[in-house]
Scaffold this active site. Sequence first.
Site, PDB file in Angstrom:
ATOM      1  N   SER A 170     124.146  72.125  25.484  1.00 49.53           N
ATOM      2  CA  SER A 170     124.934  73.354  25.667  1.00 49.53           C
ATOM      3  C   SER A 170     124.441  74.458  24.736  1.00 49.53           C
ATOM      4  CB  SER A 170     126.415  73.053  25.429  1.00 49.53           C
ATOM      5  OG  SER A 170     126.884  72.109  26.362  1.00 49.53           O
ATOM      6  N   GLY A 172     124.353  77.669  25.071  1.00 50.76           N
ATOM      7  CA  GLY A 172     125.238  78.827  24.929  1.00 50.76           C
ATOM      8  C   GLY A 172     126.288  78.609  23.864  1.00 50.76           C
ATOM      9  N   ASP A 173     126.851  77.414  23.811  1.00 59.28           N
ATOM     10  CA  ASP A 173     127.849  77.105  22.793  1.00 59.28           C
ATOM     11  C   ASP A 173     127.234  77.079  21.399  1.00 59.28           C
ATOM     12  OD1 ASP A 173     130.342  76.750  24.187  1.00 59.28           O
ATOM     13  OD2 ASP A 173     129.501  74.945  25.074  1.00 59.28           O
ATOM     14  N   THR A 174     126.095  76.409  21.278  1.00 56.62           N
ATOM     15  CA  THR A 174     125.484  76.269  19.958  1.00 56.62           C
ATOM     16  C   THR A 174     125.003  77.605  19.417  1.00 56.62           C
ATOM     17  OG1 THR A 174     124.776  74.040  20.582  1.00 56.62           O
ATOM     18  CG2 THR A 174     123.776  74.998  18.626  1.00 56.62           C
ATOM     19  N   ALA A 177     127.980  79.436  18.212  1.00 55.11           N
ATOM     20  CA  ALA A 177     128.450  78.887  16.944  1.00 55.11           C
ATOM     21  C   ALA A 177     127.598  79.380  15.779  1.00 55.11           C
ATOM     22  CB  ALA A 177     128.425  77.366  16.999  1.00 55.11           C
TER      23      ALA A 177
END
Length: 383
Positions: A170, A172-174, A177
């Site tokens: 993922s 996009g999430d990382t 973050a």
Amino acid sequence: MREELKHGPLTGLKVLELGQLIAGPFVGKTLGDFGATVLKVEPPGAGDPLRQWRHLRDGTSLWWQVQSRNKQSIVLDLRQDADRALVRELAAQADVLIENFRPGTLEQWGLGYPALAAENPRLIMLRISGFGQTGPYRDRPGFAAIAEAMGGLLHLMGEPGRPPVRAGVSLGDTLAALHGVIGVLLALQARATTGRGQVVDVALYESVFNCMESLLPEYSALGVVRQPSGAALPGIAPSNVYPCSDGQVVIGGNGDSIFQRLMVAIGRPELAGDPDLRTNPGRAARVGELDSAISAFTAQRSVQEVVAQLQAAQVPVSRIYTARDIAADPHYKARGMLQSITTADGRELTVPGVIPKLSDTPGAIRSPAPALGEHSAAGWRKR
């Protein structure tokens, strides 16, 4: 544990984590790795859904063991007045609050930033969402896959003329973050001067878009819409995946002097001396010819042979690693990137180490991922 590892650079920082799954909790993990006291609020029942994602051991996700290390866990139902009141009490003592709900959710619960900052003006609230806290798309649900599509990345993934493919993690999430961590650290630096906290607004799609290099300027200036190019690095040559007799290697021969060493190493000195290939624009114009020359060399040799010969020539090269390769690699081990921990159930597990590496105040894995509701709000208040 060495004495210097007991106290990271964020020791004393109190972080209240309301997020679930990937983006928000990855921020909490990173801050916790460097000494912050992170209290994770989980819903009753099964807790954070990440506890059940991917491969499980004894009913708990192995991913959870990485994502929630160095954290404490309490159970609160944010739909209940009493539990929301407790969150307000905890936020009054926190330095940072992390949340990745859909915009407006905290406001509906009476936990928006103005309400919390009225009690704690020093509070920094990190808000991660698919599309940000403002704009016409703010209320849309958005996960990493959507961010990678809208941010321009997914269109470039895969082979020309074929449907795009995801990387299998993922991103996009990382990426969101990591931008969130940067935002928190910037806000902490600002607070040291102003004495006030602030909101850090991170959108998943913007975090992807921020890493898209010259994608937009090329379109703005030249009308170029970059297209997928497989494993090649478009406009930079030679850099690609090349076949071997027993697998594949990645070679980055796109530096001017590196290119010359690469051509000599593969037995093509005439290409090394070609004046049209001395700089990248000339090489990019003849990328097909160069890739064919390199492939002719690699295809006749094993991965091990190619890697050994090109490393001897000081050309960047690597086989394509799997988890098995990573676990056996001596450089990973020497750099502390293969850490053995004991999980809460008493079993050993190898997990990724801590980055970035600080010389004087390094991060460390100080505690395993907690059991659901293992800790108490009272214990966190005393810190």
